[in-house]
Design a protein around this motif. Structure first.
Motif, PDB file in Angstrom:
ATOM      1  N   LEU A  36      62.014  -9.864 -16.600  1.00  0.00           N
ATOM      2  CA  LEU A  36      61.978  -8.530 -17.293  1.00  0.00           C
ATOM      3  C   LEU A  36      63.153  -7.735 -16.581  1.00  0.00           C
ATOM      4  N   ILE A  37      63.685  -6.890 -17.201  1.00  0.00           N
ATOM      5  CA  ILE A  37      64.816  -6.021 -16.918  1.00  0.00           C
ATOM      6  C   ILE A  37      64.588  -4.600 -17.292  1.00  0.00           C
ATOM      7  N   ALA A  38      64.837  -3.441 -16.596  1.00  0.00           N
ATOM      8  CA  ALA A  38      65.009  -2.118 -16.777  1.00  0.00           C
ATOM      9  C   ALA A  38      66.638  -1.640 -16.695  1.00  0.00           C
ATOM     10  N   VAL A  39      66.675  -1.034 -17.536  1.00  0.00           N
ATOM     11  CA  VAL A  39      67.950  -0.189 -17.531  1.00  0.00           C
ATOM     12  C   VAL A  39      67.526   1.217 -17.545  1.00  0.00           C
ATOM     13  N   GLY A  55      79.327   7.535 -16.963  1.00  0.00           N
ATOM     14  CA  GLY A  55      79.659   8.600 -17.640  1.00  0.00           C
ATOM     15  C   GLY A  55      79.954   9.898 -16.740  1.00  0.00           C
ATOM     16  N   ASP A  56      80.464  10.920 -17.245  1.00  0.00           N
ATOM     17  CA  ASP A  56      80.961  11.977 -16.364  1.00  0.00           C
ATOM     18  C   ASP A  56      79.884  12.397 -15.163  1.00  0.00           C
ATOM     19  N   ASP A  57      78.756  12.628 -15.599  1.00  0.00           N
ATOM     20  CA  ASP A  57      77.592  13.165 -14.720  1.00  0.00           C
ATOM     21  C   ASP A  57      76.485  12.147 -14.768  1.00  0.00           C
ATOM     22  N   LYS A  58      76.602  10.869 -15.080  1.00  0.00           N
ATOM     23  CA  LYS A  58      75.788   9.882 -15.676  1.00  0.00           C
ATOM     24  C   LYS A  58      75.934   8.523 -14.629  1.00  0.00           C
ATOM     25  N   PHE A  59      74.738   8.057 -14.079  1.00  0.00           N
ATOM     26  CA  PHE A  59      74.725   6.954 -13.408  1.00  0.00           C
ATOM     27  C   PHE A  59      73.876   5.845 -13.980  1.00  0.00           C
ATOM     28  N   GLY A  60      74.097   4.657 -13.962  1.00  0.00           N
ATOM     29  CA  GLY A  60      73.218   3.623 -14.668  1.00  0.00           C
ATOM     30  C   GLY A  60      72.772   2.650 -13.472  1.00  0.00           C
ATOM     31  N   VAL A  61      71.579   2.345 -13.721  1.00  0.00           N
ATOM     32  CA  VAL A  61      70.998   1.191 -12.650  1.00  0.00           C
ATOM     33  C   VAL A  61      70.476   0.093 -13.291  1.00  0.00           C
ATOM     34  N   LEU A  62      70.610  -1.100 -13.088  1.00  0.00           N
ATOM     35  CA  LEU A  62      69.774  -2.199 -13.793  1.00  0.00           C
ATOM     36  C   LEU A  62      69.170  -2.928 -12.813  1.00  0.00           C
ATOM     37  N   ILE A  63      67.897  -2.897 -13.266  1.00  0.00           N
ATOM     38  CA  ILE A  63      66.616  -3.339 -12.039  1.00  0.00           C
ATOM     39  C   ILE A  63      66.300  -4.936 -12.514  1.00  0.00           C
ATOM     40  N   SER A  88      64.763   1.876 -20.278  1.00  0.00           N
ATOM     41  CA  SER A  88      64.391   0.858 -21.445  1.00  0.00           C
ATOM     42  C   SER A  88      64.117  -0.343 -20.601  1.00  0.00           C
ATOM     43  N   ILE A  89      63.125  -1.173 -21.182  1.00  0.00           N
ATOM     44  CA  ILE A  89      62.710  -2.501 -20.517  1.00  0.00           C
ATOM     45  C   ILE A  89      63.040  -3.593 -21.688  1.00  0.00           C
ATOM     46  N   PHE A  90      63.632  -4.533 -21.090  1.00  0.00           N
ATOM     47  CA  PHE A  90      63.732  -5.882 -21.651  1.00  0.00           C
ATOM     48  C   PHE A  90      62.536  -6.777 -21.449  1.00  0.00           C
ATOM     49  N   PRO A  91      61.941  -7.402 -22.567  1.00  0.00           N
ATOM     50  CA  PRO A  91      62.531  -7.651 -23.766  1.00  0.00           C
ATOM     51  C   PRO A  91      61.726  -6.545 -24.807  1.00  0.00           C
ATOM     52  N   LYS A  92      60.731  -5.768 -24.191  1.00  0.00           N
ATOM     53  CA  LYS A  92      59.895  -4.671 -24.873  1.00  0.00           C
ATOM     54  C   LYS A  92      60.834  -3.944 -25.775  1.00  0.00           C
ATOM     55  N   ASP A  93      62.021  -3.436 -25.231  1.00  0.00           N
ATOM     56  CA  ASP A  93      62.593  -2.354 -25.969  1.00  0.00           C
ATOM     57  C   ASP A  93      64.083  -2.784 -26.534  1.00  0.00           C
ATOM     58  N   GLY A  94      64.203  -3.912 -26.631  1.00  0.00           N
ATOM     59  CA  GLY A  94      65.271  -4.477 -26.979  1.00  0.00           C
ATOM     60  C   GLY A  94      65.709  -5.839 -26.427  1.00  0.00           C
ATOM     61  N   HIS A  95      66.587  -6.824 -27.345  1.00  0.00           N
ATOM     62  CA  HIS A  95      66.869  -8.127 -26.770  1.00  0.00           C
ATOM     63  C   HIS A  95      68.292  -8.056 -26.425  1.00  0.00           C
ATOM     64  N   PHE A  96      68.942  -7.206 -26.903  1.00  0.00           N
ATOM     65  CA  PHE A  96      70.431  -7.360 -26.715  1.00  0.00           C
ATOM     66  C   PHE A  96      70.845  -6.013 -25.931  1.00  0.00           C
ATOM     67  N   PRO A  97      72.054  -6.070 -25.059  1.00  0.00           N
ATOM     68  CA  PRO A  97      72.476  -5.273 -24.024  1.00  0.00           C
ATOM     69  C   PRO A  97      72.598  -3.852 -25.008  1.00  0.00           C
ATOM     70  N   GLU A  98      73.390  -3.539 -26.055  1.00  0.00           N
ATOM     71  CA  GLU A  98      73.604  -2.510 -26.730  1.00  0.00           C
ATOM     72  C   GLU A  98      72.295  -1.790 -26.879  1.00  0.00           C
ATOM     73  N   ASP A  99      71.366  -2.555 -27.348  1.00  0.00           N
ATOM     74  CA  ASP A  99      69.854  -1.782 -28.081  1.00  0.00           C
ATOM     75  C   ASP A  99      69.388  -1.255 -26.430  1.00  0.00           C
ATOM     76  N   LEU A 100      69.342  -2.149 -25.404  1.00  0.00           N
ATOM     77  CA  LEU A 100      68.784  -1.452 -24.322  1.00  0.00           C
ATOM     78  C   LEU A 100      69.432  -0.089 -23.762  1.00  0.00           C
ATOM     79  N   TYR A 101      70.812  -0.263 -23.750  1.00  0.00           N
ATOM     80  CA  TYR A 101      71.449   1.015 -23.484  1.00  0.00           C
ATOM     81  C   TYR A 101      71.083   2.167 -24.078  1.00  0.00           C
ATOM     82  N   LYS A 102      71.328   1.997 -25.484  1.00  0.00           N
ATOM     83  CA  LYS A 102      71.076   2.857 -26.448  1.00  0.00           C
ATOM     84  C   LYS A 102      69.715   3.400 -26.302  1.00  0.00           C
ATOM     85  N   ASN A 103      68.683   2.645 -26.320  1.00  0.00           N
ATOM     86  CA  ASN A 103      67.369   2.991 -26.141  1.00  0.00           C
ATOM     87  C   ASN A 103      67.088   4.020 -24.844  1.00  0.00           C
TER      88      ASN A 103
END
Length: 655
Positions: A264-267, A312-320, A360-375
């Motif tokens: 499982l992966i969480a974005v 982003g300017d005021d945004k952080f990303g974490v990949l679990i 968002s969570i892989f694979p439930k919310d998307g199978h591709f990086p772009e989809d996971l990020y967008k969701n």
């Protein structure tokens, strides 16, 4: 031009000057003599016309790349080395050409002096150690000529290149036929600085033997600039964290690996609330310091395979990465909120910081990086639009489950801190005389609203989040304290979680509590499940043996419901074997259940244990159990779990 002619004629080596386009300008007499050509014929000729085997395009490319050109040529059946360097004369770039006798063994002082004065390229000759270096090479390395004469070439090279350099030097000094060697190399200067050079080396004859000659150009500024540009291309300048581009690269690799290994992966996208207002009110330098501090805190939270970026300017990303269940993810989310939200003191300003998160969570919310990020972005937008919501999941079911877990964890912590744990005790009866043998301790958690949370609703979450440790400590302390008030012959049993049993020194800490409270260990029974023991068989048996040797009784709970192993059962130092309620409830209804109950009672006797039946609710069950020789029983037939303050009354009056 006149000064140039005078200098040219002072040189003892054949030398000539050409324009940057390769057109002849002037030369000294020895140059014309070796070629056997008059000045009038040389005038206006190109290099390639004078030296038939020389291509000007090749010269130009070499000079652009290496800042010099080298070629071995033959003039009137005699071997020469041709060296061409760019020089500036009258503010115009020219080409300075030297001819050196390829077989000459005398030191070429004129040539070397000219190189020192005329070219920006570092030049050196080495045997076992450096035997010659020009001023430019000395500036690059920060060593003097005399210091270099005591240094072996590989000793000033960066360790990652050292072995290769040792081999090349060895081959050149042995006279092995090697091509000219072009390379990008890193040197370590005298003061420890890294200097990046473009280098070409060749083998020459020098002082009667073979030697290596090198010409290099310092590219440190260029390399450092490229590194800096590459860093800025992939990193945020304020926080030093990877940027969105780098985050997506890592996410792509993580998704590929997770797909192959069923992970499982969480974005998680984290938005710092009202950052624009903070910048406006306190200034951008203050805002930058807050962002930098948030970045540092996130880096401190997530290590190993998890990944943090400023996307982003005021945004952080974490990949679990590769978490096992939503309980584990809830812990990470909770840690982010605890660590990031709060008051930041910057330049004596006290600035409150709040965050919103989209997940968002892989694979439930998307199978591709772009989809996971967008969701995750869609989820973040929902969180920002919903007052009171700290986070949102792209999936509603995930949000509901995480919210339930976080709320439950919060309540458990609050109850533990306020000691709002209410203890109940259910009688355990000796089936031979119907007298009370002891009590099993049970607990309920009381909320602020006077609501009751049952163990079955909180134990799974408490175990998965580690809260069972603190909760278990409170329960053990409560039972030990209560044991002072009951008669010596009455046993009190405590249910021990697998997480508790697997704690280092659980047995020693338990015994220390009893010793400190001056309680007889024989009054207590610890109840454990088969699964608790099988998680770490060797260590579990060792701890149970220590407890038993010190007087504490051991009971195996829910026997028959897990993956029972008779081989392990005979090794476990247990005193009681509890028959699970699921089998007892089948007495009189299911012959298979009755057979299992008989077998467990027989097994207990053969192993020297007492059989305890759980969940006795009627006379038929009791009669069957007595007939089969079951030792002890508990259940609503004898009594429900009673509040702690009623136990002594029950002991006085009986059931």
């Amino acid at each position: 031009m006149e000064t140039g002619r005078i200098v040219m004629h002072l040189l003892k080596n054949p030398a000539a000057v050409f324009t940057s386009e390769g057109k002849y300008v002037l030369s000294n007499d020895i140059f014309k003599k070796i070629l056997g050509i008059e000045e009038s014929i040389l005038k206006n000729k190109m290099i390639s016309q004078i030296f038939k085997d020389t291509l000007f395009d090749k010269i130009k490319k070499s000079i652009q790349k290496n800042r010099f050109f080298y070629q071995e040529i033959q003039i009137n059946k005699k071997d020469y080395s041709m060296l061409i360097f760019p020089v500036v004369h009258n503010l115009k770039e020219k080409l300075l050409l030297f001819l050196v006798d390829a077989h000459s063994i005398y030191e070429k002082e004129e040539l070397l002096n000219a190189l020192i004065e005329k070219t920006p390229a570092g030049t050196f000759i080495y045997k076992d150690r450096f035997v010659f270096s020009n001023k430019t090479f000395q500036e690059i390395t920060e060593y003097t000529q005399e210091e270099l004469k005591n240094i072996k070439p590989h000793e000033i090279v960066h360790p990652k290149f050292r072995d290769d350099v040792i081999q090349i030097v060895k081959k050149r000094l042995s006279g092995e036929n090697l091509e000219k060697h072009y390379d990008l190399l890193t040197l370590i200067s005298k003061t420890g600085k890294e200097r990046h050079i473009e280098l070409v080396t060749t083998t020459i004859k020098y002082q009667g033997g073979y030697a290596g000659m090198g010409v290099c150009v310092d590219r440190t500024e260029k390399v450092e600039l490229e590194k800096r540009l590459n860093y800025l291309y992939t990193h945020d300048e304020v926080t030093g964290l990877p940027n969105r581009r780098k985050f997506m690269e890592y996410l792509d690799k993580a998704v590929q690996y997770a797909a192959k290994n069923s992970h499982l992966i969480a974005v998680i996208l984290i938005d710092v609330k009202d950052m624009k207002l903070i910048n406006k009110e306190y200034g951008y330098s203050t805002g930058d310091k807050i962002l930098k501090e948030i970045g540092n805190r996130l880096k401190g939270l997530f290590k190993a395979v998890d990944y943090v970026a400023k996307v982003g300017d005021d945004k952080f990303g974490v990949l679990i990465y590769a978490f096992k269940n939503l309980e584990k993810l809830s812990e990470k989310i909770e840690n982010i909120m605890k660590k990031i939200e709060g008051t930041y003191t910057i330049y004596d300003f006290k600035i409150p910081v709040e965050i919103k998160m989209g997940i968002s969570i892989f694979p439930k919310d998307g199978h591709f990086p772009e989809d996971l990020y967008k969701n995750a972005e869609i989820a973040l937008l929902k969180a920002k639009e919903t007052p009171g919501r700290k986070f949102e999941f792209f999936s509603k079911s995930s949000y509901s489950e995480i919210s339930r877990i976080l709320n439950l964890k919060s309540k458990i912590r609050e109850i533990i801190q306020k000691n709002s744990i209410k203890m109940f005790y259910q009688p355990i009866v000796n089936l031979k005389d119907n007298n009370i043998y002891g009590f099993e301790s049970l607990f309920r958690l009381i909320t602020e609203e006077n609501g009751i949370i049952m163990p079955k609703d909180i134990i799974p979450t408490a175990e998965k989040t580690g809260l069972i440790i603190d909760l278990g400590e409170k329960i053990i302390d409560s039972v030990i304290d209560f044991s002072r008030t009951v008669p010596e012959k009455i046993k009190l049993s405590i249910n021990i979680s697998p997480v508790q049993l697997n704690q280092p020194d659980f047995d020693k800490n338990f015994l220390n509590k009893l010793a400190k409270a001056e309680i007889n260990p024989e009054k207590l029974i610890i109840e454990i499940t088969e699964s608790a023991i099988l998680e770490n068989v060797g260590e579990s048996i060792k701890k149970l043996r220590n407890l038993k040797d010190n007087g504490i009784k051991v009971s195996i709970d829910d026997f028959g419901t897990g993956y029972s192993s008779l081989n392990y059962l005979k090794k476990i130092p247990a005193d009681y074997l509890k028959i699970d309620i699921s089998f007892v409830s089948g007495i009189g209804k299911d012959k298979s259940d009755e057979m299992i109950v008989k077998t467990i009672i027989s097994m207990a006797k053969n192993l020297g244990m007492k059989a305890v039946a759980e969940g006795i609710e009627n006379e038929d069950q009791l009669r069957f159990l007595k007939q089969e020789g079951c030792d002890l029983g508990q259940g609503y037939y004898f009594g429900k779990p009673y509040p702690q303050n009623e136990i002594n009354r029950i002991l006085e009056k009986g059931l």
